[in-house]
Write an enzyme that holds these catalytic residues in place. Structure first.
Site, PDB file in Angstrom:
ATOM      1  N   ASP A 124       0.828  -1.203   0.000  1.00 56.56           N
ATOM      2  CA  ASP A 124       0.000   0.000   0.000  1.00 56.56           C
ATOM      3  C   ASP A 124       0.870   1.264   0.000  1.00 56.56           C
ATOM      4  OD1 ASP A 124      -2.463   1.411   0.136  1.00 56.56           O
ATOM      5  OD2 ASP A 124      -2.286   1.607   2.307  1.00 56.56           O
ATOM      6  N   CYS A 178     -18.663 -13.034  -8.513  1.00 55.56           N
ATOM      7  CA  CYS A 178     -19.667 -13.115  -7.444  1.00 55.56           C
ATOM      8  C   CYS A 178     -20.914 -13.868  -7.870  1.00 55.56           C
ATOM      9  CB  CYS A 178     -20.070 -11.713  -7.006  1.00 55.56           C
ATOM     10  SG  CYS A 178     -18.808 -10.904  -6.034  1.00 55.56           S
ATOM     11  N   CYS A 184     -23.816  -7.629  -0.554  1.00 52.97           N
ATOM     12  CA  CYS A 184     -23.101  -6.429  -0.093  1.00 52.97           C
ATOM     13  C   CYS A 184     -23.758  -5.163  -0.639  1.00 52.97           C
ATOM     14  CB  CYS A 184     -21.628  -6.498  -0.469  1.00 52.97           C
ATOM     15  SG  CYS A 184     -21.335  -6.793  -2.206  1.00 52.97           S
ATOM     16  N   CYS A 188     -25.167  -2.444   2.263  1.00 53.90           N
ATOM     17  CA  CYS A 188     -24.264  -1.315   2.542  1.00 53.90           C
ATOM     18  C   CYS A 188     -25.025  -0.139   3.177  1.00 53.90           C
ATOM     19  CB  CYS A 188     -23.602  -0.864   1.234  1.00 53.90           C
ATOM     20  SG  CYS A 188     -22.672   0.658   1.422  1.00 53.90           S
ATOM     21  N   CYS A 203     -19.133   6.028   1.467  1.00 44.81           N
ATOM     22  CA  CYS A 203     -18.617   4.843   2.168  1.00 44.81           C
ATOM     23  C   CYS A 203     -18.166   5.214   3.584  1.00 44.81           C
ATOM     24  CB  CYS A 203     -17.454   4.252   1.374  1.00 44.81           C
ATOM     25  SG  CYS A 203     -16.647   2.910   2.240  1.00 44.81           S
ATOM     26  N   CYS A 249     -15.692   0.336   8.440  1.00 46.60           N
ATOM     27  CA  CYS A 249     -16.967  -0.375   8.320  1.00 46.60           C
ATOM     28  C   CYS A 249     -16.679  -1.742   7.704  1.00 46.60           C
ATOM     29  CB  CYS A 249     -17.914   0.436   7.443  1.00 46.60           C
ATOM     30  SG  CYS A 249     -19.378  -0.447   6.896  1.00 46.60           S
ATOM     31  N   CYS A 252     -19.924  -4.831   4.385  1.00 46.64           N
ATOM     32  CA  CYS A 252     -19.892  -5.543   3.104  1.00 46.64           C
ATOM     33  C   CYS A 252     -18.999  -6.786   3.158  1.00 46.64           C
ATOM     34  CB  CYS A 252     -19.487  -4.615   1.959  1.00 46.64           C
ATOM     35  SG  CYS A 252     -17.931  -3.770   2.205  1.00 46.64           S
ATOM     36  N   CYS A 256     -20.776 -11.146   3.382  1.00 46.77           N
ATOM     37  CA  CYS A 256     -20.274 -11.905   2.227  1.00 46.77           C
ATOM     38  C   CYS A 256     -20.218 -13.406   2.556  1.00 46.77           C
ATOM     39  CB  CYS A 256     -18.889 -11.399   1.818  1.00 46.77           C
ATOM     40  SG  CYS A 256     -18.249 -12.270   0.376  1.00 46.77           S
TER      41      CYS A 256
HETATM   42  S1  SF4 Z   1     -21.515 -10.337  -0.679  1.00 40.80           S
HETATM   43 FE1  SF4 Z   1     -19.573 -11.214  -1.392  1.00 40.80          FE
HETATM   44  S2  SF4 Z   1     -20.146 -12.766  -2.918  1.00 40.80           S
HETATM   45 FE2  SF4 Z   1     -21.953 -11.486  -2.530  1.00 40.80          FE
HETATM   46  S3  SF4 Z   1     -21.850  -9.934  -4.171  1.00 40.80           S
HETATM   47 FE3  SF4 Z   1     -20.841  -9.061  -2.391  1.00 40.80          FE
HETATM   48  S4  SF4 Z   1     -18.684  -9.567  -2.632  1.00 40.80           S
HETATM   49 FE4  SF4 Z   1     -19.818 -10.860  -4.034  1.00 40.80          FE
HETATM   50  S1  SF4 Z   2     -17.257  -0.386   3.932  1.00 38.82           S
HETATM   51 FE1  SF4 Z   2     -18.602  -1.503   2.516  1.00 38.82          FE
HETATM   52  S2  SF4 Z   2     -20.586  -1.690   3.538  1.00 38.82           S
HETATM   53 FE2  SF4 Z   2     -19.422  -0.128   4.646  1.00 38.82          FE
HETATM   54  S3  SF4 Z   2     -20.101   1.790   3.724  1.00 38.82           S
HETATM   55 FE3  SF4 Z   2     -18.221   1.176   2.617  1.00 38.82          FE
HETATM   56  S4  SF4 Z   2     -18.924  -0.021   0.882  1.00 38.82           S
HETATM   57 FE4  SF4 Z   2     -20.652   0.160   2.299  1.00 38.82          FE
END
Ligand code: SF4
Ligand code: SF4
Length: 325
Positions: A124, A178, A184, A188, A203, A249, A252, A256
């Site tokens: 990074d 996916c 996700c 979100c 985000c 956060c 998401c 998954c």
């Molecule tokens: S939750 Fe995971 S598997 Fe489902 S769409 Fe999002 S990244 Fe892909």
């Molecule tokens: S970290 Fe993921 S779930 Fe949380 S606000 Fe950002 S994109 Fe949305």
């Protein structure tokens, strides 16, 4: 020294999985997507992402004569932690930049010593598309949550690369996707995810860590206010539900399905610190700089500074107040 020997060294250094890609120019399609994302302003105030695009396009500009990109992932997942606040799980231990860098550097030093090749370690810290190279080297695929998904192991990984002038047999790129899952996107709290990528402006990871100053008006202090309610009022942008997110956060990632059987890390430095987990809003609001420096020593959370953490705590307190009114 061949690819298998290097992967063995990386495993001994704590890498969960590694792969190798030829150090060619990045696909034009991928760079066009990136340029579009920038031009739409979806990187918010992270202007450093606009710089060094020529290097991002071509790893040979990072290390002249580069032949291979060795991509590795390091597991930081120690299971779900109890805390009155929501912290990004990656940030609860020592700063990964230091931990992963020193582990990759020891492997790079061995490569240099035994082959005479040149190496450059990136964690990074250089303008290279880390997730792209992880896909190219067969380590995982990029999910709709914009995280690297390591098949069978999930998303709780730090990425790091060794760019080297040593020619190595490459792995096949990962081609999974996916599929039909969209959990996700629908979960979100900021409505930040779409099929075309992330809008950092919405985000909570960006807003609680990178964003400086007051929050935009779209960040709701009313936990009862849903996106749907805001959608019905055309004068409002959909609300960003702040919840109890004090730093980052994980929603998401939590939803998954690839994380259902996430393996537990063996890297002790990433074990969550009890001193962080026990903090509540009052403790943060009354925290002095000296305490902040002690609790977050060698922690990535230092990035948000005490003022940023206290701004987030004030927002959470406002949410709590609205919940009880
Ligand atoms: S939750 Fe995971 S598997 Fe489902 S769409 Fe999002 S990244 Fe892909
Ligand atoms: S970290 Fe993921 S779930 Fe949380 S606000 Fe950002 S994109 Fe949305």
């Amino acid at each position: 020294m061949d690819a298998a020997e290097i992967k063995q060294l990386l495993k001994a250094a704590g890498a969960f999985k590694s792969g190798i890609a030829p150090a060619e120019e990045v696909d034009a399609d991928r760079m066009a997507d990136y340029d579009r994302w920038l031009s739409e302003g979806r990187h918010a105030s992270m202007s450093y992402l606009e710089k060094y695009n020529d290097i991002r396009r071509n790893p040979a500009l990072l290390l002249p004569g580069a032949k291979s990109v060795i991509s590795s992932v390091f597991n930081y997942w120690w299971g779900r932690s109890d805390s009155p606040l929501k912290w990004a799980s990656y940030a609860l231990g020592d700063d990964y930049h230091d931990v992963v860098r020193s582990r990759l550097q020891s492997v790079a030093d061995t490569i240099v010593r035994e082959t005479g090749a040149e190496c450059r370690v990136c964690v990074d810290t250089a303008p290279i598309s880390e997730r792209y190279w992880a896909v190219r080297s067969g380590v995982g695929f990029i999910g709709l949550n914009r995280q690297l998904i390591v098949p069978g192991a999930g998303t709780h990984f730090f990425l790091g690369e060794i760019v080297t002038t040593l020619p190595l047999t490459p792995d096949s790129p990962e081609t999974r996707t996916c599929g039909e899952c969209r959990r996700c996107l629908t979960s979100c709290p900021g409505g930040a995810l779409s099929d075309t990528g992330l809008d950092a402006n919405r985000c909570l990871s960006y807003l609680t860590i990178e964003h400086r100053g007051d929050f935009p008006a779209t960040v709701s202090s009313n936990p009862a206010m849903s996106d749907r309610q805001a959608d019905n009022d055309q004068s409002l942008s959909p609300a960003i539900r702040f919840g109890r997110h004090i730093y980052g956060c994980d929603v998401c990632q939590d939803v998954c399905p690839h994380n259902r059987f996430a393996p537990i890390s063996e890297i002790e430095e990433f074990r969550p610190r009890p001193a962080i987990l026990q903090l509540d809003t009052e403790a943060i609001l009354s925290m002095k700089q000296e305490d902040f420096s002690t609790i977050f020593r060698r922690s990535a959370i230092k990035r948000t500074k005490l003022a940023g953490l206290q701004r987030n705590a004030i927002k959470i307190k406002a949410n709590d107040k609205n919940t009880h009114n």
